[in-house]
Write an enzyme that holds these catalytic residues in place. Structure first.
Site, PDB file in Angstrom:
ATOM      1  CB  VAL A  23      29.800  52.699  -9.098  1.00 54.00           C
ATOM      2  CG1 VAL A  23      29.352  51.545  -7.902  1.00 54.00           C
ATOM      3  CG2 VAL A  23      30.963  52.217  -9.625  1.00 54.00           C
ATOM      4  N   PRO A  24      26.106  52.328  -9.846  1.00 61.75           N
ATOM      5  CG  PRO A  24      24.879  50.934 -10.850  1.00 61.75           C
ATOM      6  CD  PRO A  24      26.071  51.145 -10.381  1.00 61.75           C
ATOM      7  CB  CYS A  25      24.830  54.725  -5.341  1.00 62.65           C
ATOM      8  SG  CYS A  25      25.621  56.359  -5.845  1.00 62.65           S
ATOM      9  CG  HIS A  26      21.137  56.071 -10.163  1.00 56.07           C
ATOM     10  ND1 HIS A  26      22.349  55.839 -10.393  1.00 56.07           N
ATOM     11  CD2 HIS A  26      20.269  55.576 -11.106  1.00 56.07           C
ATOM     12  CE1 HIS A  26      22.426  55.234 -11.821  1.00 56.07           C
ATOM     13  NE2 HIS A  26      21.040  55.104 -11.977  1.00 56.07           N
ATOM     14  NE  ARG A  27      21.048  51.434 -12.616  1.00 57.10           N
ATOM     15  CZ  ARG A  27      21.961  51.066 -13.389  1.00 57.10           C
ATOM     16  NH1 ARG A  27      22.627  49.906 -13.223  1.00 57.10           N
ATOM     17  NH2 ARG A  27      22.215  51.655 -14.486  1.00 57.10           N
TER      18      ARG A  27
END
Length: 162
Positions: free
Chosen positions: A119-123
Site C-alpha cells: 500500500v504505497p505510502c511512499h508515493r
C-alpha cells in the site's frame, strides 16, 4: 501471524500473514521466527521480489487490513489507488478522502500504514514535491520513488523507440 523475510535493496522486509492475507510489512526484517514460504507468503514474496527487480507490479496478494481509524482506512484505500510511478501530495489525498484541510492527518495515517510498499505510502510527497516523512525513513522513500521513476521512464522510452 506467520512471518517471512523478503530481501530488498532497502534492507530486508518482514512480511506477516494471517488466515485472510498479508497483515503486516515492516522494514528491517521479521521481528521474530520465520516460517518457510508457502501460499500467500510465497505470493507476497514473489510480488515484492518482482517489484524490487524493476517490474511495475500491481500487487494482487490478498490483504488483511486490521485496525486503523475510519479516516486512516480511507487514506489507505486512496493510497492503494495511486498508480505505479506516480505521486500524490498529502493535500491531494486529504481532498480525495473528503477532508481537504487534513493533510497533516494524512501524514499520520501514512505513518500508521501497516502494509508499506504494497500500500504505497511512499508515493505521497509534500505540497512542494519534497520527500517529507516516511515511517521507513526518507532514504527508503527516495529509493522506492527512484526505482519506480527509472522503471517508468525505461518503459515509456522503450514504447517510443522499441
Amino acid at each position: 501471524m506467520r512471518w517471512a523475510e523478503v530481501p530488498a535493496p532497502i534492507d530486508p522486509l518482514g512480511v506477516a500473514v494471517d488466515d485472510k492475507g498479508v497483515c503486516s510489512v515492516r522494514f528491517g526484517g521479521a521481528p521474530g521466527p520465520t516460517v518457510p514460504l508457502g501460499g500467500v507468503l510465497a505470493q507476497a514474496a514473489g510480488e515484492l521480489e518482482r517489484y524490487f527487480s524493476g517490474e511495475p507490479v500491481s500487487f494482487t496478494v490478498p490483504l488483511s487490513v486490521q485496525g486503523g481509524t475510519e479516516f486512516e482506512r480511507a487514506v489507505w484505500r486512496e493510497l492503494w489507488r495511486i498508480p505505479y510511478g506516480e505521486m500524490r501530495t498529502y493535500g491531494q489525498i486529504a481532498s480525495a478522502v473528503g477532508e481537504p484541510d487534513a493533510a497533516r492527518a494524512v501524514g499520520v495515517a501514512c505513518n500508521h500504514n501497516p502494509l508499506p510498499v504494497i500500500v504505497p505510502c511512499h508515493r505521497v510527497v509534500g505540497a512542494d514535491g519534497k520527500l517529507v516523512g516516511f515511517g521507513g525513513g526518507v532514504w527508503r522513500k527516495k529509493l522506492l520513488l527512484e526505482l519506480e521513476a527509472r522503471v517508468r521512464i525505461e518503459r515509456e522510452f522503450g514504447e517510443l523507440f522499441g
